[in-house]
Every structure is written in structure tokens, then in C-alpha cells.
Design an enzyme around this catalytic site. Structure first.
Site, PDB file in Angstrom:
ATOM      1  N   SER A 213       0.795  -1.223   0.000  1.00 18.40           N
ATOM      2  CA  SER A 213       0.000   0.000   0.000  1.00 18.40           C
ATOM      3  C   SER A 213       0.826   1.271   0.000  1.00 18.40           C
ATOM      4  O   SER A 213       0.360   2.317  -0.454  1.00 18.40           O
ATOM      5  CB  SER A 213      -0.948   0.012   1.194  1.00 18.40           C
ATOM      6  OG  SER A 213      -0.225  -0.035   2.414  1.00 18.40           O
ATOM      7  N   HIS A 241      -5.646  -3.750  -1.224  1.00 15.63           N
ATOM      8  CA  HIS A 241      -5.437  -2.758  -2.275  1.00 15.63           C
ATOM      9  C   HIS A 241      -5.454  -3.400  -3.659  1.00 15.63           C
ATOM     10  O   HIS A 241      -4.774  -2.942  -4.577  1.00 15.63           O
ATOM     11  CB  HIS A 241      -4.135  -2.004  -2.029  1.00 15.63           C
ATOM     12  CG  HIS A 241      -4.188  -1.128  -0.821  1.00 15.63           C
ATOM     13  ND1 HIS A 241      -4.705   0.162  -0.848  1.00 15.63           N
ATOM     14  CD2 HIS A 241      -3.838  -1.363   0.467  1.00 15.63           C
ATOM     15  CE1 HIS A 241      -4.635   0.684   0.356  1.00 15.63           C
ATOM     16  NE2 HIS A 241      -4.119  -0.212   1.174  1.00 15.63           N
ATOM     17  N   LYS A 272     -12.581  -0.444   1.359  1.00 17.82           N
ATOM     18  CA  LYS A 272     -11.905   0.319   0.313  1.00 17.82           C
ATOM     19  C   LYS A 272     -12.746   0.271  -0.962  1.00 17.82           C
ATOM     20  O   LYS A 272     -13.724   0.997  -1.087  1.00 17.82           O
ATOM     21  CB  LYS A 272     -10.482  -0.200   0.125  1.00 17.82           C
ATOM     22  CG  LYS A 272      -9.601   0.080   1.345  1.00 17.82           C
ATOM     23  CD  LYS A 272      -8.196  -0.405   1.164  1.00 17.82           C
ATOM     24  CE  LYS A 272      -7.284   0.053   2.306  1.00 17.82           C
ATOM     25  NZ  LYS A 272      -7.675  -0.391   3.639  1.00 17.82           N
TER      26      LYS A 272
END
Length: 426
Positions: A213, A241, A272
Site C-alpha cells: 500500500s 489494495h 476500500k
């Protein structure tokens, strides 16, 4: 007024309670000493230029936001809202519907009274999305990482972890009693050496972020899986991610690199790309998931996810499984930003990922550039120690599918202007 019998009972309590009249004040020397120590730590952070302020957003999350203390429309380039689903109308509607049908929350952990049918349905959907046998929900992916390794591994086992893995992975590994090996970042030769050293252990688990990340680089999963098969190891990846936008259908790093059937355990997040609210999960073999339900401490001792969060995440997955159009739009937008910044003279870490770290080195410089960018209507944040190593401060720009080409160009132009102001680019 209290009855006489209660007054007689309460008198000794009043006399013995610290701070009451007739009783000596509580000794505060320990507190004063601790406060001085803490204040010294805070002053050191400020002196080093690594103080982390929190800006206040007064609107929904999205590519365009309102920030307290700033006028007008602000372009947001620092969110993990990769697919722009945090404020998608269908996602919001699903959250509202779940709130109305199931209430605000369960007020308990799941094995007592906290499982509803929508939680089980989301776990089934997550397993289907990742093409694994089963899934278990947590309050966050931090909890998923904290709850896995202690259950899976014993002193007879070995865990081999990339040195730049996320803090939650590091903390989770610390909780287990397995033999611990840390291999150099993305270094397959070093990993192989560590695997050879671990051959006497019962189980071996290779642990890596799918995407790192802070740097935007992708784990070499093909080579890693080759080593795992050669040395009889399991493969674990953290996909926070990557889930939702990497790979042809947005399944993640394992799909991107063609190893979906060779990665054994995945942890990821709902906070996310998948709606942006909260929550994490583990997917993998059903016996592992069953054991986590019996022994994983963050699962057993934390309330289950609120129904509105479950509703939002479930709808986000529906949108992704119905079409890969949003996920595929990320590549062109990412390339546009990276190319523009390189032409402007900036050094961008990683490759082909919407995490685009603008490398600056100096913590104070990163903070000053972020402040100047906000004055130009661009919301970015400087990252410094301990989030990244000393001397490697950066501004981590994150591209969203909801950004337009004009948004990206405006961000690059602002970086160029501010970079020249600080002597970073010509």
C-alpha cells in the site's frame, strides 16, 4: 433527602472516596510523570516534521469533496475509494434498506446472538467472488489479520513474511508462536533460502501483501507460488489494495497474475473498493474457516458488522459481478496520471497501480507540499515515519474510477506548480 439508614451507609463511602472533603487528594505524581513523558514524545514528533493532522471532510466521500477550512470544490486524491462506490446511489440505497429491515446493529458477537441471514449471504457471496470454499466476516481486515495466524500456526510451524508487509500482518504474526522468517522485499531468492531453513517445520506459510500500500508494487505471485509448490508451503495474500479492481474481473492480484487456483488463503477488506464503509474477511478452505469461527479471538469477542455496512458491501459486490467495466476503467486513468507526473519530473514509485507514491524523501517537505496542494484545491496527504521508513517520505496519490481525465490533469498541473515552488522539479 436520603433515609437515615442510607445516610449511615453512605457516610463511610463519602469519607473514603478520593477527592472528597476530609480525605487527602489522590497522589498524582505518577500521572504527572507519565504526562511529561507523553508530552516529550509529542514534541519530538512535531520537531521531526512527522506530525499527522486530520482534516475534516464535510461531505460524502467521492472524487469531489468539501473540506473544513477550504473554500469551494476540493478534488480528492488520497482515498481508497478505488471504484467510486462509497457514494454510489445503489450502494447507499442498499445500506438504507438494510438499516430499515435489520436495524442499526446486533449488540453482540455472532456466536451469542449476532448472526443474521444477510451476514451469511454476504459470506457466501464473498466466497463466490473469490472462487473459494468459504468466507468469514470481521469488523476490519486488521482484525482478520490479527485473528488468522494464531489459530492456524503452532510452534511446530513456520511463517515467512515479506519485510514490507502491512502493520496488521506484522501484528498478527507476532501473536502466533510459529517460527518466524522475514524475507527481503519481493526477493524470491531470499524467500527460497528461508524456505530451505524451514523444511523441518510441520506447516510453512508464505505471507505477502498482494499490493503493497505504501509503494504501489505488486507481489511476484507466479514465482512465489512456484516456490510454495516446490517446498510444500501454503500461500497467503492480503488483497486490501487489489480486491475489486485488479484483474480482468476485479478479483485481485491472483487473477491479474493467473494464480487464482494456487493461492490458498486471502484476507481483504470491505472498507476500500467494496463500498468503503468497514469490515474485513478471510476466504479459503472450509476447514480453516470453520476453525476460525471456533477460535479466532477478534471474531469471537467483537460485535458483528452493522447491517447497513453489510448491505452496502453486498450491493458493491453485485455491481462488480454484473460487469467488469468499472474495474477495467482504472488502467487508463492510472497510466494518464503516472505519465503526466513523470513528464513533470517527479519520481513515482510502483508500476501500473492506482497507488501512485510521489517520492520526496523529506517528511517536512511532504507535509508542506500537501498543504500547498490543498490551497490549490487538491486533497493529498504526506506520509512519513512510522508509516514509511525514515528518509522515504512521500505523498501517496490514489486514482479512482470516479476521477475524470480533467480531474487527473488538474492534479498533475497543481503538482507541477507546487513542485517548482519547492524546487522539487524544474
Amino acid at each position: 433527602m436520603l433515609p437515615r439508614c442510607l445516610r449511615r451507609l453512605s457516610a463511610p463511602l463519602r469519607a473514603s472516596y478520593p477527592g472528597r472533603p476530609g480525605h487527602p487528594a489522590r497522589d498524582t505524581s505518577a500521572l504527572a510523570q507519565a504526562t511529561a513523558v507523553l508530552q516529550g514524545e509529542l514534541e519530538g514528533i512535531q520537531a521531526a516534521g512527522t506530525w499527522k493532522s486530520e482534516r475534516i471532510i464535510t461531505s460524502k466521500q467521492g472524487p469531489h469533496i468539501s473540506v473544513e477550512g477550504s473554500r469551494g470544490d476540493i478534488l480528492n486524491f488520497c482515498a481508497n475509494n478505488y471504484l467510486g462506490l462509497s457514494s454510489h446511489p445503489a450502494v447507499i440505497e442498499a445500506g438504507v434498506a438494510a438499516l430499515q429491515q435489520y436495524g442499526a446493529g446486533l449488540s453482540s458477537v455472532r456466536f451469542i446472538c449476532g448472526t443474521q441471514d444477510l451476514h451469511k449471504a454476504l459470506e457466501k457471496k464473498i466466497a463466490q467472488f473469490h472462487e473459494r470454499e468459504d468466507a468469514i466476516l470481521y469488523a476490519s481486515c486488521f482484525d482478520a489479520n490479527a485473528g488468522l495466524f494464531e489459530v492456524l500456526l503452532t510452534p511446530e510451524d513456520a511463517v515467512l513474511s515479506d519485510e514490507l508487509n502491512h502493520a496488521s500482518i506484522i501484528d498478527g504474526i507476532r501473536l502466533c508462536k510459529a517460527q518466524k522468517y522475514r524475507y527481503r522485499h519481493l526477493d524470491l531468492d531470499d524467500l527460497e533460502n528461508k524456505l530451505k531453513q524451514a523444511q523441518s517445520q510441520r506447516l510453512r506459510v508464505i505471507v505477502t501483501d498482494g499490493v503493497f500500500s505504501m509503494d504501489g508494487d505488486v507481489a511476484p505471485l507466479r514465482g512465489l507460488c512456484d516456490l510454495a509448490e516446490r517446498y510444500a508451503a501454503l500461500v497467503f495474500i492480503d488483497e486490501c489494495h487489489a480486491t475489486g479492481f485488479l484483474g480482468e474481473r476485479g478479483r485481485g492480484t491472483d487473477e491479474l497474475l493467473g494464480v487464482m487456483n494456487r493461492v490458498h488463503i486471502i484476507n481483504s477488506t470491505l472498507g476500500k473498493a467494496l463500498g468503503g464503509a468497514a469490515g474485513g474477511y478471510t476466504v479459503g478452505p472450509k476447514p480453516l474457516i470453520d476453525l476460525l469461527r471456533q477460535r479466532s479471538r477478534p471474531y469471537l469477542f467483537s460485535n458483528t458488522l452493522p447491517p447497513p455496512v453489510v448491505g452496502c458491501a453486498s450491493k458493491a459486490l453485485d455491481l462488480l459481478m454484473a460487469s467488469n467495466q468499472i474495474a477495467q476503467s482504472m488502467a487508463a486513468k492510472t497510466k494518464r496520471f503516472r505519465s503526466g507526473m513523470a513528464q513533470a519530473g517527479f519520481t513515482i514509485s510502483g508500476a501500473d497501480h492506482p497507488i501512485c507514491p510521489v517520492m520526496l524523501g523529506d517528511a517536512r517537505l511532504a507535509s508542506q507540499i500537501a498543504e500547498d496542494m490543498l490551497k490549490r484545491g487538491i486533497y493529498v496527504v504526506g506520509f512519513s515515519f512510522p508509516v514509511v521508513p525514515r528518509g522515504k517520505a512521500r505523498i501517496r496519490v490514489q486514482i479512482s474510477a470516479a476521477h475524470s481525465d480533467d480531474d487527473i490533469d488538474r492534479c498533475v498541473d497543481a503538482f507541477r506548480d507546487v513542485g517548482r515552488l519547492h524546487g522539487v522539479v524544474p
